[in-house]
Design an enzyme around this catalytic site. Structure first.
Site, mmCIF file in Angstrom:
data_model
loop_
_atom_site.group_PDB
_atom_site.id
_atom_site.type_symbol
_atom_site.label_atom_id
_atom_site.label_comp_id
_atom_site.label_asym_id
_atom_site.label_seq_id
_atom_site.Cartn_x
_atom_site.Cartn_y
_atom_site.Cartn_z
ATOM 1 N N HIS A 1 0.832 -1.209 0.000
ATOM 2 C CA HIS A 1 0.000 0.000 0.000
ATOM 3 C C HIS A 1 0.870 1.264 0.000
ATOM 4 O O HIS A 1 0.543 2.243 -0.683
ATOM 5 C CB HIS A 1 -0.970 0.010 1.193
ATOM 6 C CG HIS A 1 -1.900 -1.175 1.187
ATOM 7 N ND1 HIS A 1 -2.643 -1.532 2.285
ATOM 8 C CD2 HIS A 1 -2.190 -2.094 0.223
ATOM 9 C CE1 HIS A 1 -3.356 -2.620 1.978
ATOM 10 N NE2 HIS A 1 -3.091 -2.976 0.741
ATOM 11 N N ASP B 1 -3.462 -2.545 -5.049
ATOM 12 C CA ASP B 1 -2.415 -3.535 -4.754
ATOM 13 C C ASP B 1 -1.504 -3.756 -5.965
ATOM 14 O O ASP B 1 -0.277 -3.826 -5.819
ATOM 15 C CB ASP B 1 -3.045 -4.897 -4.391
ATOM 16 C CG ASP B 1 -3.449 -4.993 -2.932
ATOM 17 O OD1 ASP B 1 -2.987 -4.186 -2.104
ATOM 18 O OD2 ASP B 1 -4.233 -5.924 -2.615
ATOM 19 N N HIS C 1 -0.646 -10.789 -5.376
ATOM 20 C CA HIS C 1 0.746 -10.392 -5.137
ATOM 21 C C HIS C 1 1.735 -11.357 -5.795
ATOM 22 O O HIS C 1 2.735 -10.939 -6.361
ATOM 23 C CB HIS C 1 1.037 -10.333 -3.636
ATOM 24 C CG HIS C 1 0.104 -9.429 -2.896
ATOM 25 N ND1 HIS C 1 -0.067 -8.101 -3.242
ATOM 26 C CD2 HIS C 1 -0.704 -9.641 -1.831
ATOM 27 C CE1 HIS C 1 -0.945 -7.554 -2.426
ATOM 28 N NE2 HIS C 1 -1.350 -8.462 -1.554
HETATM 29 ZN ZN LIG Z 1 -3.924 -4.606 -0.294
#
Ligand SMILES: [Zn+2]
Length: 307
Positions: free
Chosen positions: A78, A245, A268
């Site tokens: 973030h 993200d 991610h």
């Molecule tokens: Zn996040």
């Protein structure tokens, strides 16, 4: 010249880690040209610097972790997203524990902190990574398929699609497109919070994750609905958080991208694999700078919009 940027003065934040639940202090400081973003673990007997780079990402379960030597920092995405959204190239991040504070679960607090400290240009050209041919990574098949792709584009835009078969998410948008050159990062993306499902909480806690999570820093969803009393900040807050993200995950490459990013159910781990796949193919990108700001893509010269 389109120049690199850093902070004008230092700024501090205190909070808890989303996963560790640990109290942590951050000090964000100006850094010299070509430093990039460097985390410094100041709580260790000898401070350890962890420069942000695609290959420094060592763990991507639920958050992005970077490591150097034995030292780690979890949940960097973030803060990285806010730096990307504001076009910040160089920053020192002193941190007193191994996880970045979650603050309100979005990047809005980081945007506010960075903008309050002020952003200045430096006497060095800003370097971009321009994607010159498509690169794609895929995982799974059928209902578990995920993919992410980078393609050439004179600018930086992102398109993300999620597919949550859940009553609280079905009623919101599951696909969003965002162009970073629009200058609307702070307003349209930064406020989107992370989210979690109550059914996953027990599993996460048993693995020592999510210990700092609460309705103050996450959207919490049960089997049917959003439990936060004030509801959502955007109609499509879930998918907007996935774009937030992705912007943070992709910025660990160390330079802003000039590319079109498209993703379906990515996260991610896959975002990091995409960067590594790009870096493994030197003919798929080039590092460029702009002597004349007018040659830069729309919006890139003035990425630090007011609220
Ligand atoms: Zn996040």
């Amino acid at each position: 010249m389109l120049a690199q940027r850093t902070l004008k003065s230092l700024t501090k934040a205190v909070g808890v880690g989303l996963h560790s639940g640990q109290r942590v202090e951050l000090t964000l400081r100006p850094a010299a040209p070509d430093t990039g973003i460097v985390f410094r673990r100041v709580d260790l007997p000898e401070p350890v610097d962890i420069p942000v780079h695609a290959t420094a990402v060592s763990d991507t379960r639920l958050a992005s972790t970077i490591s150097s030597g034995g030292a780690k920092v979890h949940t960097i995405e973030h803060l990285m997203s806010a730096c990307s959204g504001l076009g910040l190239d160089n920053l020192m991040v002193d941190i007193t524990a191994e996880e970045v504070p979650i603050l309100d679960g979005s990047s809005a607090s980081f945007v506010y902190l960075l903008q309050s400290a002020g952003i200045v240009t430096q006497n060095a050209p800003k370097r971009f990574i321009r994607v010159t041919r498509p690169v794609e990574v895929r995982e799974g098949e059928g209902r578990s398929l995920k993919w992410a792709r980078l393609e050439p584009y004179h600018g930086y835009k992102l398109s993300f699609e999620i597919e949550f078969d859940h009553p609280a998410v079905n009623s919101t948008g599951q696909r969003v497109e965002f162009d970073l050159g629009s200058g609307n990062y702070s307003r349209e993306i930064a406020r989107a919070r992370t989210f979690g499902f109550t059914k996953d909480v027990e599993m996460m806690r048993s693995r020592g994750l999510g210990l700092g999570a609460s309705m103050d820093n996450a959207i919490v969803v049960d089997r049917y609905r959003v439990l936060n009393s004030d509801g959502l900040r955007y109609d499509d807050e879930f998918v907007k958080h996935k774009i937030l993200d992705a912007i943070g995950d992709l910025y660990v490459i160390g330079h802003p991208l000039l590319a079109s990013y498209t993703a379906f159910r990515s996260g991610h781990a896959l975002n990091n694999q995409l960067l590594r796949a790009l870096l493994e193919q030197p003919d798929a990108y080039e590092v460029v700078s702009f002597d004349d700001e007018k040659q830069a893509p729309r919006g890139m010269a003035e990425l630090a919009p007011a609220w």
